[in-house]
Design an enzyme around this catalytic site. Structure first.
Site, mmCIF file in Angstrom:
data_model
loop_
_atom_site.group_PDB
_atom_site.id
_atom_site.type_symbol
_atom_site.label_atom_id
_atom_site.label_comp_id
_atom_site.label_asym_id
_atom_site.label_seq_id
_atom_site.Cartn_x
_atom_site.Cartn_y
_atom_site.Cartn_z
ATOM 1 N N HIS A 1 0.848 -1.205 0.000
ATOM 2 C CA HIS A 1 0.000 0.000 0.000
ATOM 3 C C HIS A 1 0.886 1.259 0.000
ATOM 4 C CE1 HIS A 1 -2.881 -2.720 2.424
ATOM 5 N NE2 HIS A 1 -3.454 -2.567 1.253
ATOM 6 N N LYS B 1 -17.396 -8.101 8.233
ATOM 7 C CA LYS B 1 -16.008 -8.556 8.155
ATOM 8 C C LYS B 1 -15.352 -8.511 9.537
ATOM 9 C CE LYS B 1 -12.667 -7.916 4.479
ATOM 10 N NZ LYS B 1 -12.198 -7.050 3.412
ATOM 11 N N ARG C 1 -1.543 -6.242 -8.246
ATOM 12 C CA ARG C 1 -0.386 -7.099 -7.960
ATOM 13 C C ARG C 1 -0.228 -8.224 -8.962
ATOM 14 N NH1 ARG C 1 -2.352 -7.987 -1.915
ATOM 15 N NH2 ARG C 1 -4.279 -7.700 -3.084
ATOM 16 N N SER D 1 -2.127 -7.870 3.099
ATOM 17 C CA SER D 1 -2.484 -7.721 4.517
ATOM 18 C C SER D 1 -2.779 -9.083 5.131
ATOM 19 C CB SER D 1 -3.697 -6.815 4.676
ATOM 20 O OG SER D 1 -3.398 -5.500 4.284
HETATM 21 P P1 ADP Z 1 -9.489 -4.569 -0.017
HETATM 22 O O1 ADP Z 1 -10.130 -5.255 1.140
HETATM 23 O O2 ADP Z 1 -10.321 -3.518 -0.657
HETATM 24 O O3 ADP Z 1 -8.814 -5.470 -1.038
HETATM 25 P P2 ADP Z 1 -6.810 -3.955 0.829
HETATM 26 O O4 ADP Z 1 -6.438 -3.104 1.986
HETATM 27 O O5 ADP Z 1 -6.433 -5.396 0.884
HETATM 28 O O6 ADP Z 1 -8.347 -3.738 0.674
HETATM 29 O O7 ADP Z 1 -6.206 -3.363 -0.510
HETATM 30 C C1 ADP Z 1 -6.464 -2.048 -0.920
HETATM 31 C C2 ADP Z 1 -5.801 -1.783 -2.263
HETATM 32 O O8 ADP Z 1 -4.391 -1.924 -2.143
HETATM 33 C C3 ADP Z 1 -6.207 -2.728 -3.390
HETATM 34 O O9 ADP Z 1 -6.249 -1.985 -4.594
HETATM 35 C C4 ADP Z 1 -5.074 -3.709 -3.456
HETATM 36 O O10 ADP Z 1 -4.937 -4.251 -4.758
HETATM 37 C C5 ADP Z 1 -3.906 -2.809 -3.115
HETATM 38 N N1 ADP Z 1 -2.783 -3.560 -2.587
HETATM 39 C C6 ADP Z 1 -2.767 -4.410 -1.549
HETATM 40 N N2 ADP Z 1 -1.527 -4.938 -1.369
HETATM 41 C C7 ADP Z 1 -0.751 -4.412 -2.342
HETATM 42 C C8 ADP Z 1 0.611 -4.584 -2.739
HETATM 43 N N3 ADP Z 1 1.445 -5.409 -2.111
HETATM 44 N N4 ADP Z 1 1.055 -3.858 -3.779
HETATM 45 C C9 ADP Z 1 0.208 -3.039 -4.432
HETATM 46 N N5 ADP Z 1 -1.077 -2.847 -4.145
HETATM 47 C C10 ADP Z 1 -1.558 -3.524 -3.113
#
Ligand code: ADP
Length: 151
Positions: free
Chosen positions: A17, A41, A90, A127
């Site tokens: 992120h 959730k 990703r 995450s």
């Molecule tokens: P959600 O529950 O909406 O997927 P996340 O917090 O998991 O929320 O992810 C939010 C955004 O960050 C999404 O667009 C996801 O693709 C992006 N994201 C998560 N991890 C990475 C990463 N390692 N590199 C790039 N983008 C990421």
């Protein structure tokens, strides 16, 4: 004024992120990181902690702010007058998932989704993997910004 909303769960914010947000700073005048609240959730970190981790991480970036929200992301964008949604990609699975949402959002609201490809060295981080490492006592520190610490 180019304003983007970066929606997500951020449970917790990871270096993946972080990479996307850092690189988007020069693309937008303002970036609102929007932590979605989904009553169904289960989260590892409280909403307050998730928000604090992000605020601390970007405390020196005046164009980055953090809010929490419920409901549709496009409704939030309209409320904030943000014309863009920011998302990270990703892998092909992310693309397939994000494609349908982005098309739907544009159909319903005209709001464009802007995708950034993740940096090669953070593309494997999620995450959910970070939470797994934490649950099992592993060295999560190298996967997240410094502000993310377990008390
Ligand atoms: P959600 O529950 O909406 O997927 P996340 O917090 O998991 O929320 O992810 C939010 C955004 O960050 C999404 O667009 C996801 O693709 C992006 N994201 C998560 N991890 C990475 C990463 N390692 N590199 C790039 N983008 C990421």
């Amino acid at each position: 004024m180019r304003k983007a909303v970066f929606p997500g769960s951020f449970d917790p914010i990871t270096l993946g992120h972080f990479d996307i947000i850092k690189r988007s700073i020069r693309l937008f005048d303002e970036i609102v990181i929007a932590i979605g609240v989904n009553a169904e959730k289960k989260y590892m970190f409280s909403l307050e902690d998730r928000k604090r981790f992000i605020e601390e991480t970007f405390k020196d970036e005046p164009s980055v702010s953090v809010i929490t929200y419920e409901g549709l992301t496009i409704d939030l964008c309209n409320k904030l007058k943000a014309a863009f949604i920011l998302r990270g990609l990703r892998n092909p699975a992310d693309f397939e998932f994000e494609k349908a949402i982005a098309h739907t959002n544009r159909k319903l609201s005209g709001i464009e989704t802007v995708f950034l490809l993740t940096a090669a060295d953070t593309s494997y981080i999620s995450s959910s993997i970070v939470r797994d490492v934490i649950r099992n006592g592993g060295e999560y520190e190298m996967l997240v910004p410094k502000a993310v610490r377990i008390k």
